[in-house]
Write a protein that holds these residues in place. Structure first.
Motif, PDB file in Angstrom:
ATOM      1  N   GLU A  27      -7.121   7.789  27.981  1.00  0.00           N
ATOM      2  CA  GLU A  27      -7.345   7.388  29.370  1.00  0.00           C
ATOM      3  C   GLU A  27      -6.507   6.173  29.764  1.00  0.00           C
ATOM      4  O   GLU A  27      -6.279   5.932  30.941  1.00  0.00           O
ATOM      5  N   ASN A  59     -20.329   6.264  27.776  1.00  0.00           N
ATOM      6  CA  ASN A  59     -19.686   7.399  27.116  1.00  0.00           C
ATOM      7  C   ASN A  59     -19.987   8.725  27.811  1.00  0.00           C
ATOM      8  O   ASN A  59     -19.589   9.774  27.319  1.00  0.00           O
ATOM      9  N   LYS A  64     -16.518   9.188  32.299  1.00  0.00           N
ATOM     10  CA  LYS A  64     -15.121   9.457  31.926  1.00  0.00           C
ATOM     11  C   LYS A  64     -14.362  10.010  33.123  1.00  0.00           C
ATOM     12  O   LYS A  64     -13.230   9.587  33.403  1.00  0.00           O
TER      13      LYS A  64
END
Length: 153
Positions: A27, A59, A64
């Motif tokens: 990322e 997480n 994300k």
């Protein structure tokens, strides 16, 4: 050192850095300046799954996706304000860890204080009205005569 203490220390060492690994290496942006902006913005956004963590620390898959969205918008040249406005427009103000100052937030935080103040004033008014009223019943003529006799003594 007792066995339990050692076990607690080992568990702490193992689980303390878990949130530090929330941002995956795939990322991270190549430009350190843009990555620093992305990390700063990610720290301001709430994970909608965890709710008490920033997306930078979470997480969860949604966190994300939001981190990737922030990085994509920054890479496209959006300002920090534009990125935040875009995400707020999609997910609502709840996504901000520190809500913006508005009439809604004033009402949200001010209403409990106003209710406590109104309750206190009501109790004060009730107590003052009650203090002015006599308690009990009036004296009968016999009781008044007895009282006069006692006061003369």
């Amino acid at each position: 050192m007792p066995l339990l203490s050692r076990l607690l220390v080992i568990l702490f060492i193992l689980f303390a850095p878990v949130s530090a690994f929330a941002v995956n290496p795939d990322e991270v942006l190549a430009d350190p300046v843009l990555e620093a902006r992305a990390r700063a913005l990610s720290a301001e956004l709430r994970c909608m799954v965890c709710q008490n963590q920033s997306i930078d620390d979470s997480n969860a898959e949604l966190a994300k996706d939001l981190r990737l969205l922030v990085r994509e918008r920054i890479s496209n040249g959006d300002s920090d304000e534009a990125v935040l406005n875009y995400i707020v427009s999609r997910y609502g103000e709840f996504v901000l860890l520190k809500p913006q100052f508005s009439l809604k937030t004033v009402l949200l935080w001010g209403t409990p204080a106003l209710l406590v103040l109104a309750g206190g004033l009501s109790l004060l008014v009730f107590a003052r009205r009650r203090a002015g009223k006599p308690t009990g019943s009036k004296l009968t003529p016999e009781e008044q005569a007895q009282l006069r006799e006692l006061l003369k003594k």
